[in-house]
Design an enzyme around this catalytic site. Sequence first.
Site, short mmCIF file in Angstrom:
data_model
loop_
_atom_site.label_atom_id
_atom_site.label_comp_id
_atom_site.label_asym_id
_atom_site.label_seq_id
_atom_site.Cartn_x
_atom_site.Cartn_y
_atom_site.Cartn_z
N ASP A 1 36.80 43.77 46.08
CA ASP A 1 35.81 42.94 45.40
C ASP A 1 34.42 43.07 46.04
OD1 ASP A 1 35.08 41.35 43.28
OD2 ASP A 1 36.17 39.57 43.94
N HIS B 1 42.26 42.55 41.91
CA HIS B 1 41.61 41.91 43.07
C HIS B 1 42.05 40.46 43.18
CE1 HIS B 1 38.97 41.26 39.64
NE2 HIS B 1 38.13 40.49 40.31
ZN ZN Z 1 36.59 39.19 39.57
#
Ligand code: ZN
Length: 410
Positions: free
Chosen positions: A304, A235
Amino acid sequence: MWTGWWLWPLVAICAADEFRDLAVRIMQDTPVIDGHNDLPWQLLTLFNNQLRDPGANLSSLAQTHTNIPKLKAGLVGGQFWSAYVPCDTQNRDAVKRTLEQIDVIQRMCQMYPETFACVTTSSGIRQAFRDGKVASLVGVEGGHSVDSSLGVLRALHHLGMRYLTLTHSCNTPWADNWLVDTGDDKAESQGLSPFGQSVVKEMNRLGVMVDLAHVSVATMKAALKLSRAPVIFSHSSAYSLCPHRRNVPDDVLQLVKETGSLVMVNFYSDYVSCSAKANLSQVADHLDYIKKVAGAAAVGFGGDFDGVSRLPSGLEDVSKYPDLVAELLRRQWTEAEVKGALAENLLRVFEAVEEASSLAQAPGEEPIPLSQLEASCRTSYGYSEALGLRLQPGALLVALAPLLLSLRPL
Ligand SMILES: [Zn+2]
Ligand SMILES: *[C@@H]1O[C@H](CO)[C@@H](O)[C@H](O)[C@H]1NC(C)=O
Ligand SMILES: *[C@@H]1O[C@H](CO)[C@@H](O)[C@H](O)[C@H]1NC(C)=O
């Protein structure tokens, strides 16, 4: 002609939705595998991991970015669920809490078997696709979760961990985090210490993907150089579009390209636009950029969701992936490129990691030097230094002699 005039707005809408229709059609075949979702952290903080709490029902859970209807609407077919524990657990109860987050992921799969299939292999993901389930895998976010132990690393692999992020936002005794690059933390390992190198080698041996989200640039480069298999950024976005140190700079993108590695783009507004406000089109800019610099095979999604407080307009929750895919199609990504970003790139990396694994090879046994561990909260069994001895021949006996002499049968 006036007949049918009322149809025109409808025609216009259909034209506008042509790309979204195509996105949905592609995703029915190749759903998205997302690299990082913090729903398990939400389950801990909202419900103390009590999944039978009526409020925790994943069919109706409303205060999160992720629930079952949203996953279905988003055509999510694979998810690396984050077994995340914060940095303040380091040198304290990190291992226990990591085990509990892995447990809650596994209980989630057991409780909703119609929706989730917990799997640990690339072929397991493909099978879940065919079964119409969300392939669910464990990513452990932060090297502090292994408490500087190859034994813990191996045990977490047994429990299903298939990536380990080498650091969260704190150094471990063996790898530096991104805050070193902002000057907020001191460099301690200059990338990876010798023990950090043995962690990466052991991950290669086991077939655990090396995740470089959150690490310093020196750590990124050290791991990309050392790893025998491609790595991921589960991410992270592009530093050139938003110069935040959580993002990936161009010279590292070059190494990603050379090694067949993968950057799964983070949707957090602050990493997308370097401000609190962002939109879907700016996320597409990051995908475009990484594709331009590192190639279409290097692009993925790592939203995320449920780990961040601010998301771009148009990407408010996990139901929105088809809108982002529609935007890529509008930008003339080919169907093959889109499928790569959705799932095929991750599957390629995962398969390469599986192929590079070599369980026949001897496991790493060399422990981290005791001097590199913070000792206040831990014992030191097994370390001879702990006795204050330097293992000169006979020294142990000399040191223990008074003790031995004082022993009496009970
Ligand atoms: Zn993270
Ligand atoms: C969640 O709620 C639905 C109804 O909205 C119900 O059918 C289902 O059994 C519940 N699931 C669990 C695991 O409690
Ligand atoms: C997204 O944000 C950028 C920067 O603020 C702006 O230029 C652009 O018009 C926005 N796009 C959409 C589709 O709202």
